[in-house]
Design a protein around this motif. Structure first.
Motif, PDB file in Angstrom:
ATOM      1  N   UNK A   1       0.735  -0.670  -0.269  1.00 31.22           N
ATOM      2  CA  UNK A   1       0.071  -0.192   0.039  1.00 31.22           C
ATOM      3  C   UNK A   1       0.728   1.044   0.482  1.00 31.22           C
ATOM      4  N   UNK A   2       0.616   2.306  -0.318  1.00 33.44           N
ATOM      5  CA  UNK A   2       0.958   3.187  -0.557  1.00 33.44           C
ATOM      6  C   UNK A   2       1.244   4.495   0.514  1.00 33.44           C
TER       7      UNK A   2
ATOM      8  N   UNK B   1      -1.335  -3.182  -5.232  1.00 32.77           N
ATOM      9  CA  UNK B   1      -2.281  -3.618  -3.539  1.00 32.77           C
ATOM     10  C   UNK B   1      -2.011  -2.227  -2.749  1.00 32.77           C
ATOM     11  N   UNK B   2      -3.120  -1.362  -2.838  1.00 26.86           N
ATOM     12  CA  UNK B   2      -3.868  -0.393  -1.954  1.00 26.86           C
ATOM     13  C   UNK B   2      -4.369  -0.786  -0.497  1.00 26.86           C
TER      14      UNK B   2
ATOM     15  N   UNK C   1      -7.797  -2.533  -1.756  1.00 29.07           N
ATOM     16  CA  UNK C   1      -7.862  -2.757  -3.789  1.00 29.07           C
ATOM     17  C   UNK C   1      -7.030  -2.667  -4.591  1.00 29.07           C
ATOM     18  N   UNK C   2      -6.774  -3.461  -5.926  1.00 31.72           N
ATOM     19  CA  UNK C   2      -6.142  -3.598  -6.761  1.00 31.72           C
ATOM     20  C   UNK C   2      -6.107  -2.318  -7.557  1.00 31.72           C
TER      21      UNK C   2
ATOM     22  N   UNK D   1       0.080  -9.425  -5.807  1.00 34.25           N
ATOM     23  CA  UNK D   1      -1.036  -8.433  -5.759  1.00 34.25           C
ATOM     24  C   UNK D   1      -2.232  -9.223  -4.657  1.00 34.25           C
ATOM     25  N   UNK D   2      -2.532 -10.070  -5.461  1.00 32.20           N
ATOM     26  CA  UNK D   2      -3.567 -10.596  -4.203  1.00 32.20           C
ATOM     27  C   UNK D   2      -2.972 -11.205  -2.538  1.00 32.20           C
ATOM     28  N   UNK D   3      -2.119 -11.475  -2.751  1.00 32.96           N
ATOM     29  CA  UNK D   3      -0.978 -12.465  -2.058  1.00 32.96           C
ATOM     30  C   UNK D   3      -0.774 -11.104  -1.077  1.00 32.96           C
TER      31      UNK D   3
END
Ligand SMILES: [Zn+2]
Length: 249
Positions: A30-31, A121-122, A127-128, A154-156
């Motif tokens: 996440x940013x 992934x944020x 969300x992706x 990303x889901x991971x």
């Protein structure tokens, strides 16, 4: 790779584009945890393994096909993780959204505009998000199996957040996500929810080769993902042995 029926065309592997996949491929966790990583220098990579192009089709994959495959990968990720959580007596909350964008700043994460040529992934919004033009190009050139890897990775990161996993070093978080992506793909194949097609394993190998860090990147660097060898090892450890190989605790 197919979730149900149908052929998925593959385009020729192009080193540069694959390098882009790697450079921008992931903003970890996440940013909101720091500035988004800018896509790195576009460095040419080792070209595909000899003979690799033989397995690739015409590369005429449409955006619609891409979105269809991505939706299938997301659905399968939800099925896989729901089952894994259930086994340990927990309820899995799917990642809220998967969002396509085209322009810089079109989507923000924790107040930071997402750059083009990226997938992330944020955690701030759960969300992706992915640059659709960039992703479709990568899809055309690397192949559909690699899409499952990227989505799985990303889901991971979203699963790591749900499990409260937070390593000190980026590389630990990243290699674990690679392992979890492998577990998701391999487990789904063993459960006969995904079908491996000819050339898919080769696509994973080539893709992972392409997303490795430069060998001179310090392993402890912020943003380090691991060398091609480390990432390949992690992915296939999860692929072959399942989540137990991923040190989820
Ligand atoms: Zn990552």
């Amino acid at each position: 790779m197919t979730a149900r029926a149908g052929r998925r065309p593959r385009g020729p592997l192009a080193g540069l584009l694959v390098a882009l996949v790697l450079a921008g491929g992931c903003v970890v966790g996440g940013v909101d945890e720091g500035a988004p990583q800018q896509p790195g220098p576009e460095r040419p990579r080792q070209s595909a393994a000899p003979g690799a192009e033989r397995t690739r089709a015409d590369g005429t994959t449409s955006v619609a096909e891409f979105k269809e495959d991505l939706a299938a990968a997301v659905d399968q990720a939800e099925v896989y993780w729901t089952a894994q959580f259930r086994e340990s007596g927990r309820r899995f909350e799917p990642i809220r959204r998967v969002v396509a964008y085209q322009r810089e700043g079109e989507v923000s994460c924790g107040g930071q505009a997402l750059p083009r040529n990226n997938a992330v992934y944020c955690s701030a919004g759960d969300f992706i998000a992915y640059d659709v033009n960039w992703s479709v190009s990568a899809f055309r050139q690397v192949g559909d199996a690699f899409l499952y890897y990227l989505l799985g990775h990303e889901y991971a990161h979203g699963v790591q957040v749900r499990l409260g996993i937070r390593y000190d070093f980026t590389i630990q978080q990243e290699l674990q996500a690679d392992c979890m992506a492998g577990a998701y793909v391999g487990g789904s194949i063993r459960a006969q929810q995904l079908t491996l097609e000819e050339g898919d394993l080769e696509e994973f190998r080539e893709g992972l080769l392409a997303v490795g860090d430069d060998p001179d990147q310090p392993w402890f660097a912020e943003g380090a993902h691991g060398t091609a060898e480390q990432r390949t090892d992690s992915f296939f450890r999860g692929y072959e042995s399942g989540l137990s190989a991923c040190n989820l605790g």
